[in-house]
Design an enzyme around this catalytic site. Structure first.
Site, PDB file in Angstrom:
ATOM      1  N   TYR A   1      34.025  -0.383  31.103  1.00 20.16           N
ATOM      2  CA  TYR A   1      34.314  -0.610  32.432  1.00 20.16           C
ATOM      3  C   TYR A   1      34.299  -1.818  32.757  1.00 20.16           C
ATOM      4  O   TYR A   1      35.205  -2.738  33.123  1.00 20.16           O
ATOM      5  CB  TYR A   1      33.489   0.228  33.286  1.00 20.16           C
ATOM      6  CG  TYR A   1      33.692   0.297  34.794  1.00 20.16           C
ATOM      7  CD1 TYR A   1      34.497   0.511  35.459  1.00 20.16           C
ATOM      8  CD2 TYR A   1      32.744  -0.641  35.496  1.00 20.16           C
ATOM      9  CE1 TYR A   1      34.876   0.586  36.831  1.00 20.16           C
ATOM     10  CE2 TYR A   1      32.820  -0.737  36.983  1.00 20.16           C
ATOM     11  CZ  TYR A   1      33.835  -0.248  37.456  1.00 20.16           C
ATOM     12  OH  TYR A   1      34.263  -0.565  39.011  1.00 20.16           O
TER      13      TYR A   1
ATOM     14  N   GLY B   1      36.780  -3.901  30.690  1.00 23.45           N
ATOM     15  CA  GLY B   1      38.227  -3.471  30.954  1.00 23.45           C
ATOM     16  C   GLY B   1      38.571  -4.332  32.358  1.00 23.45           C
ATOM     17  O   GLY B   1      39.449  -4.513  32.357  1.00 23.45           O
ATOM     18  N   LYS B   2      37.674  -4.235  33.174  1.00 20.66           N
ATOM     19  CA  LYS B   2      37.811  -4.927  34.345  1.00 20.66           C
ATOM     20  C   LYS B   2      37.906  -6.693  34.104  1.00 20.66           C
ATOM     21  O   LYS B   2      38.757  -7.275  34.792  1.00 20.66           O
ATOM     22  CB  LYS B   2      36.595  -4.944  35.629  1.00 20.66           C
ATOM     23  CG  LYS B   2      36.717  -3.590  36.035  1.00 20.66           C
ATOM     24  CD  LYS B   2      37.656  -3.380  37.193  1.00 20.66           C
ATOM     25  CE  LYS B   2      37.448  -1.911  37.858  1.00 20.66           C
ATOM     26  NZ  LYS B   2      38.365  -1.830  38.797  1.00 20.66           N
TER      27      LYS B   2
ATOM     28  N   GLY C   1      12.990   2.853  39.406  1.00 23.45           N
ATOM     29  CA  GLY C   1      13.563   2.589  40.523  1.00 23.45           C
ATOM     30  C   GLY C   1      13.467   1.173  41.049  1.00 23.45           C
ATOM     31  O   GLY C   1      13.990   0.732  42.240  1.00 23.45           O
TER      32      GLY C   1
ATOM     33  N   ARG D   1      20.045  -2.797  43.705  1.00 23.88           N
ATOM     34  CA  ARG D   1      21.805  -3.174  44.063  1.00 23.88           C
ATOM     35  C   ARG D   1      21.778  -3.525  45.530  1.00 23.88           C
ATOM     36  O   ARG D   1      21.118  -3.426  46.384  1.00 23.88           O
ATOM     37  CB  ARG D   1      22.250  -1.696  43.959  1.00 23.88           C
ATOM     38  CG  ARG D   1      22.430  -1.083  42.471  1.00 23.88           C
ATOM     39  CD  ARG D   1      23.326  -2.078  41.706  1.00 23.88           C
ATOM     40  NE  ARG D   1      23.271  -1.401  40.252  1.00 23.88           N
ATOM     41  CZ  ARG D   1      22.367  -1.346  39.220  1.00 23.88           C
ATOM     42  NH1 ARG D   1      21.429  -2.134  39.244  1.00 23.88           N
ATOM     43  NH2 ARG D   1      22.709  -0.853  38.042  1.00 23.88           N
TER      44      ARG D   1
ATOM     45  N   ARG E   1      21.530  -6.830  41.144  1.00 22.69           N
ATOM     46  CA  ARG E   1      22.840  -7.436  41.807  1.00 22.69           C
ATOM     47  C   ARG E   1      22.958  -7.737  43.185  1.00 22.69           C
ATOM     48  O   ARG E   1      22.499  -6.743  43.895  1.00 22.69           O
ATOM     49  CB  ARG E   1      23.854  -6.309  41.240  1.00 22.69           C
ATOM     50  CG  ARG E   1      25.206  -6.739  41.222  1.00 22.69           C
ATOM     51  CD  ARG E   1      26.245  -5.856  40.720  1.00 22.69           C
ATOM     52  NE  ARG E   1      26.004  -5.357  39.287  1.00 22.69           N
ATOM     53  CZ  ARG E   1      26.038  -4.135  38.996  1.00 22.69           C
ATOM     54  NH1 ARG E   1      26.599  -3.121  39.940  1.00 22.69           N
ATOM     55  NH2 ARG E   1      25.901  -3.749  37.561  1.00 22.69           N
TER      56      ARG E   1
HETATM   57  N1  UDP Z   1      20.544   5.792  39.877  1.00 24.49           N
HETATM   58  C1  UDP Z   1      19.643   6.445  39.978  1.00 24.49           C
HETATM   59  N2  UDP Z   1      19.698   7.806  40.003  1.00 24.49           N
HETATM   60  C2  UDP Z   1      20.921   8.646  40.495  1.00 24.49           C
HETATM   61  C3  UDP Z   1      22.101   7.716  40.046  1.00 24.49           C
HETATM   62  C4  UDP Z   1      21.943   6.297  40.001  1.00 24.49           C
HETATM   63  O1  UDP Z   1      18.428   6.233  39.946  1.00 24.49           O
HETATM   64  O2  UDP Z   1      20.922   9.725  40.375  1.00 24.49           O
HETATM   65  C5  UDP Z   1      20.490   4.289  39.600  1.00 24.49           C
HETATM   66  C6  UDP Z   1      21.485   3.971  38.535  1.00 24.49           C
HETATM   67  O3  UDP Z   1      20.531   4.046  37.430  1.00 24.49           O
HETATM   68  C7  UDP Z   1      21.670   2.339  39.046  1.00 24.49           C
HETATM   69  C8  UDP Z   1      21.569   2.464  40.420  1.00 24.49           C
HETATM   70  O4  UDP Z   1      21.073   3.779  40.719  1.00 24.49           O
HETATM   71  O5  UDP Z   1      20.121   1.675  38.653  1.00 24.49           O
HETATM   72  C9  UDP Z   1      23.112   2.278  40.750  1.00 24.49           C
HETATM   73  O6  UDP Z   1      23.791   3.490  40.144  1.00 24.49           O
HETATM   74  P1  UDP Z   1      25.259   3.583  40.442  1.00 24.49           P
HETATM   75  O7  UDP Z   1      25.781   4.459  39.315  1.00 24.49           O
HETATM   76  O8  UDP Z   1      25.424   3.936  41.931  1.00 24.49           O
HETATM   77  O9  UDP Z   1      26.055   2.122  40.340  1.00 24.49           O
HETATM   78  P2  UDP Z   1      25.951   0.919  39.196  1.00 24.49           P
HETATM   79  O10 UDP Z   1      25.061   1.397  38.146  1.00 24.49           O
HETATM   80  O11 UDP Z   1      27.409   0.928  38.782  1.00 24.49           O
HETATM   81  O12 UDP Z   1      25.427  -0.198  39.776  1.00 24.49           O
END
Ligand code: UDP
Length: 336
Positions: A145, A148-149, A207, A211, A277
């Protein structure tokens, strides 16, 4: 009058973009090409507009004699559990999809690409400005991903530099809201559907990873202003997101507090889960004056929960819970 193609137009972001595009009066045809890998035809089922044509097909091999004035490329899964399980398909959708779209774009047309904040990988600077080159593992489990992006961005910027192709590239940050799939594995959709169906809310790792959660309507408003409304002549890349950075656990706790009886459990983190992020929006404020992601996660999650609560099969649900949701404005009165 314009001919427009939206690759990935049946997906979560794509379908909201299609809704917004169809409010334009200068469009003759809008073709959605989507292979329904992660998209859903139901995302477009409400549209009654003769200008919309839907083609169920991979974008990378899509055949047509038509040449398009505007090309929108959103054909890609975005959930780590989905893209990492089919990496070849993910790279093909992004990179080969972009190459095919370029071939069917009119000379002088505009290529709009929805990239991702994942191009910054696990960032070492915060917030991330567009000129931050990122911290990405090109051999890692998220690389199909991320790279790819990144490769698609490289392809577009080289086409721009070498052949003068008109491009617009955005990098959205963790978009959520109605029409995310309940099983797509992303944080907000997981937490909300888990809470509504009486399952434990799964926090990966501590946790503490954070984000910047962007509600879909704010993101689409930014896209509209940048891609077509404001006549902007800037190729990007442009960060689009909410710069309020929130730990994942805080989001989980917020969802749990909305639904009585919710339980949070901690599971191992996915490999190479980015620690943080957050978009630097300095450029965004200059390019899109007046635009902001105004919907805080507290409100956006309630709106998302309302949508999921109305969509989930309520035959199997707990009536007391749904009464609670209705009483707290989280469910329409009409949804029994
Ligand atoms: N995450 C989590 N529980 C879940 C799904 C995601 O704790 O059931 C966490 C994941 O590990 C990440 C954050 O939430 O740290 C955001 O995940 P998501 O897949 O939404 O987006 P991305 O990883 O692409 O930023």
């Amino acid at each position: 009058m314009k001919k427009i193609i939206v690759a990935g137009g049946a997906g979560f972001i794509g379908s909201h973009l299609v809704d917004r595009l169809l409010t334009r009066q200068d469009i003759e045809t809008l073709v959605v090409v989507d292979n329904l890998w992660t998209g859903e035809i139901s995302n477009l089922a409400h549209i009654r507009d003769q200008r919309l044509k839907i083609e169920i097909h991979d974008i990378e091999t899509f055949q047509t004699d038509v040449k398009f004035d505007e090309v929108y490329h959103l054909a890609s899964p975005a959930a780590p559990q989905i893209y990492s399980s089919e990496p070849v398909r993910t790279i093909a959708a992004n990179v080969l999809g972009a190459m095919r779209l370029r071939e069917i774009m009119k000379d002088g047309g505009t290529f709009c690409y929805v990239s991702t904040s994942e191009v910054y990988g696990d960032p070492l600077v915060s917030p991330q400005p567009e000129d931050y080159r990122g911290s990405v593992d090109c051999t890692g489990p998220r690389s199909s991903y991320d790279e790819g992006k990144r490769c698609t961005e490289a392809f577009l910027f080289e086409c721009h530099r070498v052949y003068g192709m008109k491009i617009k590239v955005i990098r959205p940050f963790n978009v959520y809201g109605p029409r995310t799939k309940p099983d797509d594995g992303r944080a907000v959709s997981n937490f909300v559907t888990q809470a509504l169906t009486g399952k434990p809310i799964t926090v990966y790792g501590s946790g503490n990873q954070s984000r910047s959660w962007g509600y879909i309507s704010d993101i689409i408003e930014g896209m509209k202003r940048y891609f077509w409304r404001d006549g902007i002549d800037f190729c990007g890349p442009l960060n689009i997101g909410n710069n309020r950075e929130i730990p994942v656990l805080k989001v989980a706790e917020y969802v749990a507090a909305l639904v009585p009886g919710s339980e949070i459990i901690f599971l191992p983190p996915p490999p190479q889960d980015p620690t943080n992020r957050c978009p630097d929006l300095t450029l965004g404020q200059r390019i899109l004056p007046g635009w902001t992601c105004g919907i805080p996660y507290e409100e956006g999650i309630k709106l998302t929960m309302k949508w999921f609560a109305e969509s989930i099969d309520i035959q199997n649900s707990n009536e007391a819970l749904f009464t609670h949701l209705r009483e707290n404005g989280l469910l329409a009165q009409s949804a029994v």
